[in-house]
Design a protein around this motif. Structure first.
Motif, mmCIF file in Angstrom:
data_model
loop_
_atom_site.group_PDB
_atom_site.id
_atom_site.type_symbol
_atom_site.label_atom_id
_atom_site.label_comp_id
_atom_site.label_asym_id
_atom_site.label_seq_id
_atom_site.Cartn_x
_atom_site.Cartn_y
_atom_site.Cartn_z
ATOM 1 N N ALA A 114 61.370 23.280 -6.752
ATOM 2 C CA ALA A 114 61.784 24.528 -6.620
ATOM 3 C C ALA A 114 61.315 25.030 -5.396
ATOM 4 O O ALA A 114 61.718 25.859 -4.412
ATOM 5 C CB ALA A 114 61.756 25.653 -7.746
ATOM 6 N N ARG A 115 59.988 24.740 -4.921
ATOM 7 C CA ARG A 115 59.257 25.457 -3.846
ATOM 8 C C ARG A 115 59.840 24.805 -2.603
ATOM 9 O O ARG A 115 60.103 25.196 -1.292
ATOM 10 C CB ARG A 115 57.733 25.211 -3.925
ATOM 11 N N ILE A 116 60.088 23.493 -2.711
ATOM 12 C CA ILE A 116 60.817 22.554 -1.667
ATOM 13 C C ILE A 116 61.986 22.965 -1.171
ATOM 14 O O ILE A 116 62.290 23.328 -0.149
ATOM 15 C CB ILE A 116 60.841 21.078 -1.942
ATOM 16 N N LEU A 117 62.990 23.463 -2.337
ATOM 17 C CA LEU A 117 64.061 23.884 -1.999
ATOM 18 C C LEU A 117 64.156 25.108 -1.405
ATOM 19 O O LEU A 117 64.928 25.266 -0.266
ATOM 20 C CB LEU A 117 64.770 23.974 -3.336
ATOM 21 N N ARG A 118 63.082 26.255 -1.740
ATOM 22 C CA ARG A 118 63.026 27.375 -1.180
ATOM 23 C C ARG A 118 62.823 27.135 0.440
ATOM 24 O O ARG A 118 63.241 27.795 1.403
ATOM 25 C CB ARG A 118 62.166 28.398 -1.768
ATOM 26 N N PHE A 119 61.816 26.421 0.584
ATOM 27 C CA PHE A 119 61.360 26.095 2.044
ATOM 28 C C PHE A 119 62.288 25.520 2.900
ATOM 29 O O PHE A 119 62.611 26.088 3.975
ATOM 30 C CB PHE A 119 59.969 25.159 2.109
ATOM 31 N N LEU A 170 65.630 15.474 -5.682
ATOM 32 C CA LEU A 170 66.549 16.485 -5.080
ATOM 33 C C LEU A 170 67.747 15.751 -4.468
ATOM 34 O O LEU A 170 68.671 16.267 -4.584
ATOM 35 C CB LEU A 170 65.840 17.312 -4.065
ATOM 36 N N PHE A 171 67.492 14.566 -3.803
ATOM 37 C CA PHE A 171 68.752 13.738 -3.518
ATOM 38 C C PHE A 171 69.572 13.379 -4.654
ATOM 39 O O PHE A 171 70.996 13.361 -4.321
ATOM 40 C CB PHE A 171 68.189 12.440 -2.670
ATOM 41 N N ARG A 172 68.919 12.988 -5.753
ATOM 42 C CA ARG A 172 69.674 12.295 -6.840
ATOM 43 C C ARG A 172 70.766 13.509 -7.332
ATOM 44 O O ARG A 172 71.778 13.214 -7.742
ATOM 45 C CB ARG A 172 68.772 12.045 -7.805
ATOM 46 N N VAL A 176 69.763 17.665 -1.614
ATOM 47 C CA VAL A 176 69.253 17.449 -0.189
ATOM 48 C C VAL A 176 69.964 15.954 0.563
ATOM 49 O O VAL A 176 70.501 15.321 -0.324
ATOM 50 C CB VAL A 176 67.692 17.227 0.150
ATOM 51 N N TRP A 177 69.752 15.787 1.563
ATOM 52 C CA TRP A 177 70.353 14.433 2.167
ATOM 53 C C TRP A 177 69.573 13.916 3.205
ATOM 54 O O TRP A 177 68.750 14.903 3.915
ATOM 55 C CB TRP A 177 71.800 14.470 2.597
ATOM 56 N N PHE A 178 69.298 12.710 3.376
ATOM 57 C CA PHE A 178 68.412 12.195 4.361
ATOM 58 C C PHE A 178 69.159 11.650 5.702
ATOM 59 O O PHE A 178 70.056 10.708 5.515
ATOM 60 C CB PHE A 178 67.690 10.980 3.726
ATOM 61 N N SER A 179 69.021 12.526 6.655
ATOM 62 C CA SER A 179 69.989 12.192 7.903
ATOM 63 C C SER A 179 69.158 11.375 8.908
ATOM 64 O O SER A 179 67.863 11.238 8.964
ATOM 65 C CB SER A 179 70.249 13.532 8.514
ATOM 66 N N ARG A 180 69.884 10.723 9.591
ATOM 67 C CA ARG A 180 69.342 9.742 10.819
ATOM 68 C C ARG A 180 69.287 10.536 11.998
ATOM 69 O O ARG A 180 68.835 10.132 12.909
ATOM 70 C CB ARG A 180 70.238 8.518 10.987
ATOM 71 N N HIS A 216 67.843 17.595 5.388
ATOM 72 C CA HIS A 216 68.516 18.773 5.122
ATOM 73 C C HIS A 216 68.949 19.264 3.813
ATOM 74 O O HIS A 216 69.024 18.285 2.943
ATOM 75 C CB HIS A 216 69.725 18.840 5.999
ATOM 76 N N LEU A 217 69.200 20.410 3.561
ATOM 77 C CA LEU A 217 69.874 20.742 2.422
ATOM 78 C C LEU A 217 71.337 20.594 2.664
ATOM 79 O O LEU A 217 71.978 20.482 3.765
ATOM 80 C CB LEU A 217 69.625 22.290 2.136
ATOM 81 N N THR A 218 71.987 19.956 1.614
ATOM 82 C CA THR A 218 73.516 19.862 1.580
ATOM 83 C C THR A 218 74.081 21.122 1.512
ATOM 84 O O THR A 218 73.513 22.126 0.980
ATOM 85 C CB THR A 218 73.903 18.937 0.237
ATOM 86 N N PRO A 219 75.465 21.415 1.800
ATOM 87 C CA PRO A 219 76.220 22.546 1.448
ATOM 88 C C PRO A 219 76.017 22.944 0.050
ATOM 89 O O PRO A 219 75.871 24.217 -0.347
ATOM 90 C CB PRO A 219 77.733 22.488 1.831
#
Length: 230
Positions: A114-119, A170-172, A176-180, A216-219
């Motif tokens: 939750a902390r990571i998401l808020r950050f 969080l990706f699961r 979030v998504w891991f961008s190139r 990044h956060l996803t929409p």
């Protein structure tokens, strides 16, 4: 068994303190196989039971809640629920305040996640680096460490060594998504001097190569944070 092995690979790559856990799990697995074969149990049965056990153990190590058991709904019941969703979609008076998955997702998050998401919601995309060995034309280049970042430290998590495991969960969940893609190049300089990055570069040998990426956060994740996190 492929799902179980995949979870184990995630745990190993996430920078967790899993050495002892892996040893204990391997010993228990070997003992179970030996006893089962000695007792004449079918190999398929042994493999099935081990798969469930390894999945549960890996989920525990990652801090991931186990998925909900299927409800066992019939095809007719599922179609009725689908028809109801379509009916609501055409009802101009029906307003959905929140996504129905949000409640379940909250139950599958740790406080650190939750902390990571808020950050990420407050600070935006964050730089990450992969460290690889340097080979001519990249042929035979070996990945030493992936997804190294300062997200754990900057978000104030209690267990920074589990940051990659948190990000995998969080990706699961689709948050979030891991961008190139890179963020501002100047931001990578701070990441690349961190002790864990320097250690990985030392392991990579002469002239190690760093690959710059971002998280990044996803929409969907942005909407989840706006709706659920203070």
């Amino acid at each position: 068994m492929s799902d179980s092995l995949g979870l184990l690979r995630i745990a190993a790559n996430a920078g967790l303190s899993t050495v002892q856990w892996m040893v204990n799990t391997s010993v228990r697995t070997g003992t179970r196989v030996a006893r089962g074969l000695a007792a004449g149990e079918p190999p398929a049965k042994i493999a099935g039971e081990l798969g469930a056990e390894l999945r549960a153990a890996a989920q525990s190590a990652l801090g991931v809640a186990p998925p909900a058991e299927p409800s066992g709904a019939s095809t007719e019941e599922l179609r009725e629920r689908g028809a109801e969703l379509l009916r609501r979609s055409s009802d101009v008076h029906f307003v959905a305040d929140t996504h129905p998955a949000y409640e379940r997702i909250l139950g599958e998050l740790t406080p650190d996640e939750a902390r990571i998401l808020r950050f990420l919601y407050r600070e935006g995309p964050q730089p990450t680096v992969d460290v690889r060995t340097n080979r001519p034309l990249g042929i035979g280049s070996e990945l030493i460490e992936a997804g190294l970042s300062m997200i754990g430290r900057q978000s104030g998590v209690r267990n920074p060594n589990r940051t990659n495991a948190y990000l995998n969960n969080l990706f699961r969940l689709g948050l979030v998504w891991f961008s190139r893609e890179e963020v501002d190049p100047s931001r990578y300089q701070v990441v690349e001097v961190q002790p864990e990055v320097q250690e990985a570069m030392a392991k990579a040998g002469r002239a190690p190569k760093t690959i710059r990426r971002s998280i990044h956060l996803t929409p969907f994740g942005e909407d989840f944070c706006q709706t659920c996190l203070p």
